[in-house]
Design an enzyme around this catalytic site. Structure first.
Site, mmCIF file in Angstrom:
data_model
loop_
_atom_site.group_PDB
_atom_site.id
_atom_site.type_symbol
_atom_site.label_atom_id
_atom_site.label_comp_id
_atom_site.label_asym_id
_atom_site.label_seq_id
_atom_site.Cartn_x
_atom_site.Cartn_y
_atom_site.Cartn_z
ATOM 1 N N GLN A 161 0.802 -1.221 0.000
ATOM 2 C CA GLN A 161 0.000 0.000 0.000
ATOM 3 C C GLN A 161 0.837 1.273 0.000
ATOM 4 O O GLN A 161 0.345 2.325 -0.428
ATOM 5 C CB GLN A 161 -0.935 0.011 1.217
ATOM 6 C CG GLN A 161 -2.004 -1.056 1.209
ATOM 7 C CD GLN A 161 -2.997 -0.894 0.071
ATOM 8 O OE1 GLN A 161 -3.084 0.154 -0.571
ATOM 9 N NE2 GLN A 161 -3.754 -1.945 -0.197
ATOM 10 N N HIS A 179 0.219 -2.722 -9.271
ATOM 11 C CA HIS A 179 -1.150 -2.262 -9.511
ATOM 12 C C HIS A 179 -1.708 -1.402 -8.385
ATOM 13 O O HIS A 179 -2.787 -0.827 -8.505
ATOM 14 C CB HIS A 179 -2.082 -3.451 -9.768
ATOM 15 C CG HIS A 179 -2.420 -4.255 -8.557
ATOM 16 N ND1 HIS A 179 -3.670 -4.209 -7.967
ATOM 17 C CD2 HIS A 179 -1.696 -5.116 -7.817
ATOM 18 C CE1 HIS A 179 -3.697 -5.017 -6.925
ATOM 19 N NE2 HIS A 179 -2.516 -5.586 -6.822
ATOM 20 N N THR A 212 10.137 -16.638 -17.071
ATOM 21 C CA THR A 212 10.516 -15.580 -18.003
ATOM 22 C C THR A 212 10.084 -14.222 -17.486
ATOM 23 O O THR A 212 8.928 -14.037 -17.094
ATOM 24 C CB THR A 212 9.868 -15.826 -19.391
ATOM 25 O OG1 THR A 212 10.321 -17.080 -19.885
ATOM 26 C CG2 THR A 212 10.232 -14.719 -20.364
ATOM 27 N N CYS A 294 -9.030 -9.039 -0.870
ATOM 28 C CA CYS A 294 -8.892 -10.495 -0.852
ATOM 29 C C CYS A 294 -9.897 -11.170 0.068
ATOM 30 O O CYS A 294 -10.123 -12.370 -0.023
ATOM 31 C CB CYS A 294 -7.479 -10.886 -0.419
ATOM 32 S SG CYS A 294 -6.208 -10.307 -1.551
#
Length: 351
Positions: A161, A179, A212, A294
């Site tokens: 946060q 994000h 990757t 969540c």
């Protein structure tokens, strides 16, 4: 019908335009950074350039390990640190508590701050978030870091946060997720003061994270971090005004006396369950949440508010409001108007 109002930026915030542009540019003709040919070497150079940009933007002097997000960074820190015991605070994110169910627990006070840090001991990992995702309460990590290191322990900070918003704390391991600060989902990093703190797993990312590298997302994350945080002073003013309006409307500001992030606040409307509030706000075109993203889709109560030992009528009626770069005073006024309407309707029904 007015446009919808998004006040759930702590769950995820929109990708910044510059970060989106960087993602598109990097996705055009990129190659696997582990390939030995010229295209692969160019991709590797871009990854390393972005690694340096991320470190510079955050003022980090150690290693940056790119991950698929903050949750993976947390998983690496908690399960691969060279530690023989783990301590976690009672208000950590669910992604932390699920990984180490047998960890020692650190209680918090009524404001949600670590109240009594136990002697962690030599070789212990202490996990304490920088700021709580439900209440915005900021932990005194620089003070805690001194005690942990004096005891020979390792401090891990979940900065999901606060990254890109507050200065990094004095921690040995730090998790971030793009994000939350305007980068794309699916990319994050574990910041490591000394690679010797971790057990390597082999593969990419200097042997600490196989897979990757997601070059387009990495470039977008670096760009988002470089955008700065000059909007936070305005957010702090708006949050203060909202706090005052909620109190005047008969609501309760959770952890009002604790240092809190400018972008996150939790408010209780005694007598009106949080779930009922969320439905009314959503029907009015306003997106807020109850607890972290969540866990807000479940019926269980908030373990954070429970750990703070708040009365049930407060804990069960708390919703989270979180700001983004574009949140303005009109958004606050609209939220308060709907809040008052919900509270007035509840009083009319004798709730």
């Amino acid at each position: 019908m007015p446009e919808r109002l998004y006040l759930d930026h702590a769950a995820t915030t929109p990708i910044q335009a510059a970060a989106r542009h960087a993602w598109v540019e990097a996705s055009l003709g990129w190659a696997n950074p582990s390939s030995p040919h010229a295209e692969g070497r160019r991709a590797r150079a871009a990854v390393e350039e972005a690694r340096a940009r991320v470190a510079a933007a955050m003022g980090w002097k150690g290693t940056v390990i790119f991950t698929s997000g903050a949750s993976e960074a947390i998983q690496i820190a908690l399960t691969r640190a060279n530690a023989d015991r783990v301590w976690v605070s009672d208000v950590e994110h669910d992604s932390v508590l699920r990984l180490v169910p047998d960890a020692g627990r650190i209680a918090v006070d009524g404001q949600g701050r670590a109240a009594a840090l136990p002697e962690p001991g030599q070789g212990a990992l202490v996990a304490i978030q920088h700021a709580n995702s439900e209440t915005g309460v900021v932990q005194p990590l620089d003070e805690i870091a001194a005690r942990v290191r004096e005891a020979g322990g390792i401090l891990f900070a979940d900065c999901a946060q606060t990254a890109g918003k507050l200065p990094l704390p004095d921690a040995d391991l730090i998790a971030i997720g793009a994000h939350k600060f305007g980068g794309p989902p699916g990319i994050g990093a574990l910041l490591v003061r000394d690679p010797a703190l971790l057990k390597p797993s082999g593969g990419q990312e200097r042997g600490y994270r196989p897979g990757t590298e997601n070059l387009p997302a990495i470039m977008a994350m670096a760009t988002a971090l470089e955008a700065g945080n000059d909007w936070l002073e305005h957010a702090a003013q708006l949050r203060a005004e909202l706090d005052m309006a909620i109190v005047q409307a008969g609501g309760v500001v959770i952890a009002a006396d604790a240092p809190r992030m400018a972008t996150i606040a939790s408010y209780a409307m005694p007598g009106v369950p949080a779930r009922a509030q969320l439905i009314r706000f959503d029907m009015s075109g306003i997106a807020v949440s109850a607890g972290s993203a969540c866990s807000s889709g479940t019926m269980k109560g908030s373990h954070v508010l429970e750990a703070m030992r708040l009365p049930a009528e407060i804990a069960d009626s708390a919703v989270r409001v979180s700001f983004g770069r574009d949140t303005d005073r009109a958004a606050i006024d609209r939220f308060v108007a709907v809040w008052r309407a919900i509270a007035t309707d509840a009083k009319g029904r004798g709730a």
